[in-house]
Scaffold this active site. Structure first.
Site, PDB file in Angstrom:
ATOM      1  N   GLU A 110      -1.316  -8.561   5.234  1.00 12.53           N
ATOM      2  CA  GLU A 110      -1.232  -8.521   6.948  1.00 12.53           C
ATOM      3  C   GLU A 110      -2.321  -8.577   6.984  1.00 12.53           C
ATOM      4  OE1 GLU A 110      -1.088  -6.239   4.867  1.00 12.53           O
ATOM      5  OE2 GLU A 110      -1.647  -4.280   5.759  1.00 12.53           O
ATOM      6  N   CYS A 123       0.779  -1.533   0.226  1.00 16.20           N
ATOM      7  CA  CYS A 123      -0.091  -0.284  -0.256  1.00 16.20           C
ATOM      8  C   CYS A 123       0.590   1.273   0.467  1.00 16.20           C
ATOM      9  CB  CYS A 123      -1.228  -0.241   1.336  1.00 16.20           C
ATOM     10  SG  CYS A 123      -2.603   1.241   0.896  1.00 16.20           S
ATOM     11  N   HIS A 173      -3.643  -5.331   1.043  1.00 16.37           N
ATOM     12  CA  HIS A 173      -3.203  -6.169   2.636  1.00 16.37           C
ATOM     13  C   HIS A 173      -3.048  -7.186   3.110  1.00 16.37           C
ATOM     14  CE1 HIS A 173      -2.472  -1.893   4.166  1.00 16.37           C
ATOM     15  NE2 HIS A 173      -3.650  -1.611   3.200  1.00 16.37           N
TER      16      HIS A 173
END
Lengths: 229, 85
Positions: free
Chosen positions: A207, A89, A205
């Site tokens: 994560e 990002c 993302h």
């Protein structure tokens, strides 16, 4: 044997660094060191992450001011030595602004902040970053206002010809359609790799896709990264 | 006018998108102007500028060129132009 250590660079405004820290420790089986942006030394060079969020208010352009920080100068130097680097990002935006990756990430087509789950097709599984992800299409959250990938037609062709496009926004069954493109990115591009194949940038993302169940796709992304270590 | 003001050296760096890059903000502004009833507005592009005051004229333009291409603009998407004020 002591665990290996990977570095996560933190900027004023980073807000995915802790999520990344947890995901990396848990699924890559390593320790982490958070490196503050004004530290010119990155001791642990097994792998470097540039996290999402913001950096310096994203003033001027997203990621632009971060490119001049001492830690990024070191990241640029280490990138030339082949150190694996992943920008997620805002991290992807910083890597393009550093010219470590091609292109630019500009205002979404509809100028909205987009925050949702998106399917992403893995276009190139022949990279150390992606070869162990068992699925061809993964589901990752996206959360950005400047994620529209843009580059010149010549560069786009070069990226396609060199298989440097790693992730594309797609339907659940992996169809690359305009209707699945959330932000107007050229050719639905969600993530690319550099020519030397040691630097990856992606807008989604992984994560944020590790918490809810054992088959969350972020988990296989991070487990797969153990290849590098 | 005092001498100090007369001697001020200020350059203006203009930045705008390269041709062909869609700027959704400029598009939205154009649509609003259209809705205000103006019929003759064909196209709008948006940019920004920086006024930079310098303390010495040594290498000024060279430095400003570098600052503009290296930080103030992103050459992949933007053009810049420097003028003396």
């Amino acid at each position: 044997m002591p665990k290996k250590v990977v570095s996560i660079v933190v900027f004023p405004g980073s807000n995915c660094d802790r999520d990344l820290d947890i995901a990396v420790q848990k699924y890559m089986n390593v320790n982490t060191e958070l490196v503050w942006h004004d530290d010119p030394n990155i001791k642990n060079q097994e792998m470097i992450f540039i996290p999402g969020g913001f950096s310096f208010g994203d003033y001027l352009r997203s990621g632009a001011l971060a490119t001049k920080s001492p830690a990024m100068k070191e990241v640029i130097r280490l990138s030339k030595k082949g150190v694996p680097i992943i920008g997620i990002c805002n991290g992807f935006q910083i890597l393009t602004e550093c010219k470590l990756l091609d292109g630019a990430l500009i205002d979404n087509y509809k100028r909205l902040f987009i925050c949702k789950e998106n399917f992403v097709k893995i276009e190139n599984k022949n990279t150390l970053f992606t070869k162990n992800i068992h699925k061809n299409v993964v589901q990752f959250p996206i959360a950005h206002a400047q994620g529209r990938f843009y580059t010149s037609e010549d560069n786009l062709k070069r990226l396609e010809d060199n298989n440097q496009i790693v992730f594309k926004y797609s339907s659940r069954d992996g169809k690359i359609k305009k209707s699945e493109n959330p932000n107007g990115s050229m050719n639905n591009i969600a993530g690319i790799i550099n020519k030397n194949k040691n630097i990856l940038g992606l807008m989604p993302h992984p994560e944020r896709a590790v918490n809810f169940s054992e088959d969350n796709d972020g988990i296989s992304f991070f487990i797969g990264l153990q290849n590098f270590l | 006018m005092n001498l100090r003001k007369l001697l001020k050296m200020i350059y203006r760096v203009y930045i705008n998108f390269k041709k062909g890059i869609l700027d959704p903000e400029a598009e939205a502004i154009k649509r609003t102007i259209d809705s205000m009833g103006y019929k003759t507005i064909k196209n709008i592009s948006k940019g920004k500028f920086f006024d930079i005051e310098i303390s010495s004229s040594k290498n000024t333009l060279g430095d400003l060129e570098k600052i503009s291409s290296d930080l103030l603009s992103n050459p992949i998407i933007e053009n810049f132009k420097i003028i003396k004020k």
